[in-house]
Scaffold this active site. Sequence first.
Site, PDB file in Angstrom:
ATOM      1  N   GLY A 162      59.126  35.695   9.025  1.00  0.00           N
ATOM      2  CA  GLY A 162      59.440  36.168  10.369  1.00  0.00           C
ATOM      3  C   GLY A 162      58.127  36.571  11.008  1.00  0.00           C
ATOM      4  N   HIS A 163      57.606  35.736  11.903  1.00  0.00           N
ATOM      5  CA  HIS A 163      56.305  36.001  12.530  1.00  0.00           C
ATOM      6  C   HIS A 163      56.536  36.348  13.992  1.00  0.00           C
ATOM      7  CE1 HIS A 163      54.155  33.332   9.297  1.00  0.00           C
ATOM      8  NE2 HIS A 163      54.834  34.330   8.791  1.00  0.00           N
ATOM      9  N   ASP A 171      46.753  51.557  15.579  1.00  0.00           N
ATOM     10  CA  ASP A 171      47.372  52.515  16.510  1.00  0.00           C
ATOM     11  C   ASP A 171      48.482  53.340  15.853  1.00  0.00           C
ATOM     12  OD1 ASP A 171      48.445  49.737  16.559  1.00  0.00           O
ATOM     13  OD2 ASP A 171      50.082  50.656  17.696  1.00  0.00           O
TER      14      ASP A 171
END
Length: 431
Positions: A40-41, A332
């Site tokens: 799943g990209h 982040d």
Amino acid sequence: MPSLVVIGAQWGDEGKGKIVHLIGKNSDYIVRYQGGNNAGHTVVFDGKHFVLHLLPSGILEPGKKCVLGNGLVIDPAAFKEEVEFFENRKIKVRGRLYVSLAAHVILPYHKYLDTLRETASKSGAIGTTRKGIGPAYSDKVGRTGIRVADYLEPELFQTLLDQNLKEKEPLLSQVKPIKQIRQEIMKDYRELRDFMEQFATDTTILLSNAIKKDQRMLFESAQGTMLDVDFGTYPYVTSSNPIAGGACSGAGVGPRYIDEVLGVIKAYTTRVGDGPFPTELNSAEGNYLQSKGQEFGATTGRRRRCGWFDALVVKHAFRINGIKRFALTKLDVLEGLDPIRICVGYKVGSKTLSNFPVSRTLQANSVPIYKNFRGFKGNLRELKDFSAFPLEARRFVKEIEKAVDAKCALVSMGKSREETLILDKDFPWLQ
Ligand code: GDP
Ligand code: IMO
Ligand code: MG
């Protein structure tokens, strides 16, 4: 013929899709070489969010040629669904997507066998995606598999199908009679076969011609080195070789044509499914990473297990893949945690390990030794220059470089490709 292999150096979901999409704009061909629709990209593009399972992440870039190599296992129904998904969104796929005639097909009985194995006993479960990956690769290596070329020949296909159903009947009959499974397969066969035929070709000829013409090649791995069937946390692995070496065997390209391997790593670690995970956090910090990083499996929706960055895992992966440069994603997400940690060794009883062990007993009993660093504050996503990053964030990146003995070429601090900084001015793949 400049060519780059992009691999995941942890347990998958490192952000390969985003990095391949970013570099893919400068490539002519984007080639998947192993795995199937277990992958799943995620690619965020023009504010839209796409998840690719089978198609290379380059398909979103108009005009790029995309290849599914011989090393894949392809579910014809999932393939058709994914192509149509993009075509329905006005992304032209036909004419620039090629499927290897030597790739193997996943049929419904592979999925039944996958689920049977996963549910037979709790201790034997791997936590697979249940997409039929393991059983399809077992057939390939066991020489009973059905290749795309075989699937396209109706008579041959039915002979092979019957042989397979007969052989697997003792197990499959626990699910439903094989006659019913056969009907299920034959009901859609014509339509799926005709669809597949439009894409199927000898991709080795295509790739070798492209190499001769000096076209830029980008090989996109699925999964990660720790899920590699040879070098991962066996048996809690997938059934293929996501490592860079897999690009040669899974695409039919000689090693002399690979110029560089780029590792993609997250600033922490995640894993979906079962198996050892020394730095896993079952704590508020783990929950913080999970929820801030939106760590849910892109294929199964399962909650990803989360933990601190493990330098032993990444060193192991970089050694096997020959990596000297990496892309660091999701920096982040660490914002707001204090301290932040890097695992630099394991304790097993009275022993200290500085390399990821092969023994599953050692893997299961490894207790991380951490180096702690001050956390950082502030929204990295808005920053356009690495020198503007908080000192603690910059120091963390440098510490990772030191711990894994490689250079950070790209830092990603958001989902879109604009939220990426190039740290290594000599990085040629974006020029
Ligand atoms: P892949 O399988 O390696 O392509 O990775 P996935 O797409 O399964 O998981 C990576 C997730 O992180 C996706 O939801 C991406 O949109 C997201 N992502 C990638 N890079 C960053 C980043 O730097 N920061 C944040 N916050 N999210 C990212
Ligand atoms: P991407 O390409 C993370 C995991 C499964 C399970 C093990 C075996 O998105 O990084 P399988 O269905 O392959 O037989 O399952 O591998 N797994 C992944 N984990 N990302 C993936 O792909 C994965 N593909 C398989 O969760 O633990
Ligand atoms: Mg993924």
